[in-house]
Design an enzyme around this catalytic site. Structure first.
Site, PDB file in Angstrom:
ATOM      1  N   TYR A 156       0.835  -1.208   0.000  1.00 53.04           N
ATOM      2  CA  TYR A 156       0.000   0.000   0.000  1.00 53.04           C
ATOM      3  C   TYR A 156       0.867   1.255   0.000  1.00 53.04           C
ATOM      4  CZ  TYR A 156      -3.745   3.180   1.510  1.00 53.04           C
ATOM      5  OH  TYR A 156      -4.644   4.207   1.604  1.00 53.04           O
ATOM      6  N   LYS A 171       0.925   4.062  -2.977  1.00 52.49           N
ATOM      7  CA  LYS A 171       0.524   5.442  -2.733  1.00 52.49           C
ATOM      8  C   LYS A 171       1.676   6.418  -2.956  1.00 52.49           C
ATOM      9  CE  LYS A 171      -3.816   4.946  -1.862  1.00 52.49           C
ATOM     10  NZ  LYS A 171      -4.799   5.441  -2.848  1.00 52.49           N
TER      11      LYS A 171
END
Length: 300
Positions: free
Chosen positions: A154, A158
């Protein structure tokens, strides 16, 4: 603020994505609501139309180019054009590095990063064809800006999304297309398992107000982050591009572009010993303390 504009919002079936879609519709935009779950996508579209807005549901798992193209095509087929793409969708698998499987990594990176890439590319092609600008609003996370324990895939996704945003902002400036990232934090179901936050998420789910002291930390409801998205999609923000803007609770903030915090020069170059001596007292940043997991917020 968005009268006559048309937007696609991915991952808009719940949480932050639903808040973005509803706020854009309330501000006058027609919205194509995307989600992996067709049922919740339709629920969001129904909430918008029941309130007098315009929306259609277009389900699908973002990542493949075919899904991105279908979202843009649906906007053009239903409403005649596309003005804004909000790339909110993505899966989450919280794992430390040693526990992250290939499948975990591919799912998270494929949905967040590839989904942003394909949807952004499809929207940019339509903006170029229309010839009158457009808005790409990518969705980052504090997890991509600073350390976030247990979020290898993640955080990587991002962080890459914000880096990609900066490149796209440069590439599309002459086309009148702005490219920015929102870095949201909110009390959604994605943070409900974090110690100390489950009760606050239940408070939000019941429609009760978030305590002021919590809001001041940057944690509130998904609706608190939505005004930044509406503003970025509007004509008013035409001068703003290449920015990462944090939003949550009572707080908004601008993240810096990465830059050197110190530099040294040595005639003839550096030996390992010279590097060791020079960096012995350098102002190294402390990355051992991750942000509280609550701050990562998630995207759905």
């Amino acid at each position: 603020m968005l009268d006559g504009r048309v937007a696609v919002v991915t991952g808009a079936g719940r949480g932050l994505g639903r808040a973005y879609a509803r706020a854009m519709a309330a501000s006058g935009a027609a919205v194509v609501v995307n989600d992996l779950d067709a049922g919740v996508a339709q629920q969001t579209a129904d909430l918008i139309t029941d309130a007098g807005g315009r929306a259609v549901a277009e389900p699908g798992a973002v990542g493949p180019a075919e899904v991105a193209d279908a979202l843009v095509d649906r906007a053009v087929r239903e409403y005649g054009r596309l003005d804004a793409m909000v790339t909110n969708a993505g899966a989450l698998r919280d794992r430390t590095l040693r526990r992250t499987t290939d499948e975990d990594f591919d799912l998270v990176v494929g949905s967040h990063l590839r989904g942003t890439f394909t949807c952004g590319r499809a929207a940019a092609a339509r903006f170029r064809e229309q010839g009158d600008g457009g808005r790409l609003i990518l969705v980052g996370s504090p997890a991509g800006q600073r350390a976030s324990f247990g979020q290898t895939a993640y955080s990587a996704s991002k962080g890459a999304i914000v880096a990609m945003m900066r490149t796209w902002a440069v590439e599309h400036a002459k086309l009148g297309v702005t490219v920015n990232a929102i870095v949201p934090t909110a009390l959604t179901r994605m943070v409900a398992t974090i110690p100390g936050l489950g009760e606050l998420v239940e408070t939000v789910d019941r429609g009760e107000p978030v305590p002021p002291e919590v809001r001041r930390t940057g944690l509130g409801t998904p609706d608190d982050a939505a005004p930044v998205v509406v503003w970025l999609a509007s004509a008013v923000s035409a001068h703003v591009t290449g920015q990462a803007i944090a939003a949550g609770g009572d707080r908004i903030a601008l993240w810096t572009h990465p830059e050197a915090v110190a530099e040294r020069f040595r005639d003839g170059g550096w030996s390992p010993e010279a590097v060791a001596a020079e960096l012995a007292d350098a102002p190294l940043q402390d990355f051992t303390q991750a942000l509280p997991a609550a701050a990562t917020g998630g995207t759905r």
